[in-house]
Design an enzyme around this catalytic site. Structure first.
Site, mmCIF file in Angstrom:
data_model
loop_
_atom_site.group_PDB
_atom_site.id
_atom_site.type_symbol
_atom_site.label_atom_id
_atom_site.label_comp_id
_atom_site.label_asym_id
_atom_site.label_seq_id
_atom_site.Cartn_x
_atom_site.Cartn_y
_atom_site.Cartn_z
ATOM 1 N N GLY A 59 -32.895 29.761 21.836
ATOM 2 C CA GLY A 59 -33.229 29.843 23.255
ATOM 3 C C GLY A 59 -33.489 31.241 23.797
ATOM 4 O O GLY A 59 -34.271 31.417 24.718
ATOM 5 N N ASP B 11 -29.764 33.343 26.421
ATOM 6 C CA ASP B 11 -30.594 32.872 27.526
ATOM 7 C C ASP B 11 -29.757 32.501 28.738
ATOM 8 O O ASP B 11 -30.107 32.826 29.870
ATOM 9 C CB ASP B 11 -31.458 31.677 27.073
ATOM 10 N N ASP C 149 -23.365 29.156 30.334
ATOM 11 C CA ASP C 149 -23.041 27.869 30.957
ATOM 12 C C ASP C 149 -21.517 27.741 31.012
ATOM 13 O O ASP C 149 -20.889 28.273 31.923
ATOM 14 C CB ASP C 149 -23.725 26.761 30.141
ATOM 15 N N LYS D 227 -24.743 30.216 35.073
ATOM 16 C CA LYS D 227 -24.296 29.112 35.939
ATOM 17 C C LYS D 227 -22.896 29.471 36.435
ATOM 18 O O LYS D 227 -21.890 28.889 36.022
ATOM 19 C CB LYS D 227 -24.265 27.797 35.161
ATOM 20 N N ASP E 68 -35.009 24.912 26.026
ATOM 21 C CA ASP E 68 -35.657 23.654 25.653
ATOM 22 C C ASP E 68 -35.015 22.431 26.298
ATOM 23 O O ASP E 68 -33.922 22.497 26.865
ATOM 24 C CB ASP E 68 -35.606 23.472 24.137
ATOM 25 N N ARG F 78 -40.156 25.004 25.275
ATOM 26 C CA ARG F 78 -39.729 26.406 25.150
ATOM 27 C C ARG F 78 -40.831 27.380 25.554
ATOM 28 O O ARG F 78 -40.557 28.480 26.006
ATOM 29 C CB ARG F 78 -39.333 26.728 23.701
#
Ligand code: 5GP
Length: 177
Positions: A47, A102, A105, A133, A161, A167
């Site tokens: 990612g 990337d 989370d 996030k 993705d 992507r």
């Protein structure tokens, strides 16, 4: 390419590129007084590929760079909680690592990789995420460098993705599920 229903642009490519230039400058300043030979940039595949490439080019620092393949999501929209590191990272012997991903989370992926690097003897690990996030992870890991804080939505594009697709989209899209 047909986009999933209920998806919209969160950050367009121009906004992403400008922000990466700003992050690159901060990273450059941070490492300005360090021995470049001691630093390795490690990015998490797949990612972070687009982000890492753009960041590396913009930083214009002659440091080593490599990727490691790590996965916790599989084909789902939620972390499985089981982080697998597929590449051996035992030979990362740099004194300082800049860990690039990337998105932050739950923080589980980064925490697992950081622990492994530290147990290998890496003295300093700085983290750099394009997206965070923050509301979801409640600051469980504070990035040293970050692009944008985002709400708890599944995002894709610019390297991220949905089950291996999308992507190559130049923008970052948010998917309401
Ligand atoms: P964490 O371990 O912090 O929960 O998750 C980090 C990894 O999960 C990221 O490297 C990324 O691969 C994946 N991930 C987390 N949130 C998203 C998302 O909204 N979209 C996509 N495409 N991947 C995500």
């Amino acid at each position: 390419m047909k986009l999933p229903p209920n998806s919209s642009v969160l950050f367009d490519s121009q906004t992403i590129r400008s922000r990466i230039l700003e992050i690159a400058e901060k990273v450059r300043q941070y490492y300005a007084s360090c021995d470049l030979g001691e630093i390795e940039m490690v990015w998490i595949a797949e990612g972070a590929r687009h982000f890492a490439d753009a960041l590396f080019n913009a930083m214009n620092l002659s440091i080593k760079m490599r990727s490691i393949k790590v996965s916790s999501y599989g084909k789902s929209f939620e972390s499985s909680g089981d982080v697998k590191i597929y590449d051996s990272i035992n030979d990362i012997k740099a004194r300082r690592v800049l860990l690039v991903d990337d998105i932050l989370d739950t923080g589980l992926t980064a925490k697992t990789v950081i622990a492994k690097l530290k147990s290998n003897g890496v003295e300093e690990v700085k983290t750099c995420f394009l997206l965070n996030k923050a509301e979801k992870n409640k600051g469980c890991l504070k990035p040293d460098f970050e692009g944008f804080e985002i709400p708890d939505k599944y995002v894709f594009g610019f390297g991220l993705d949905i089950a291996g697709e999308y992507r190559d989209l130049p923008d970052i899209m948010a998917f309401d599920y």
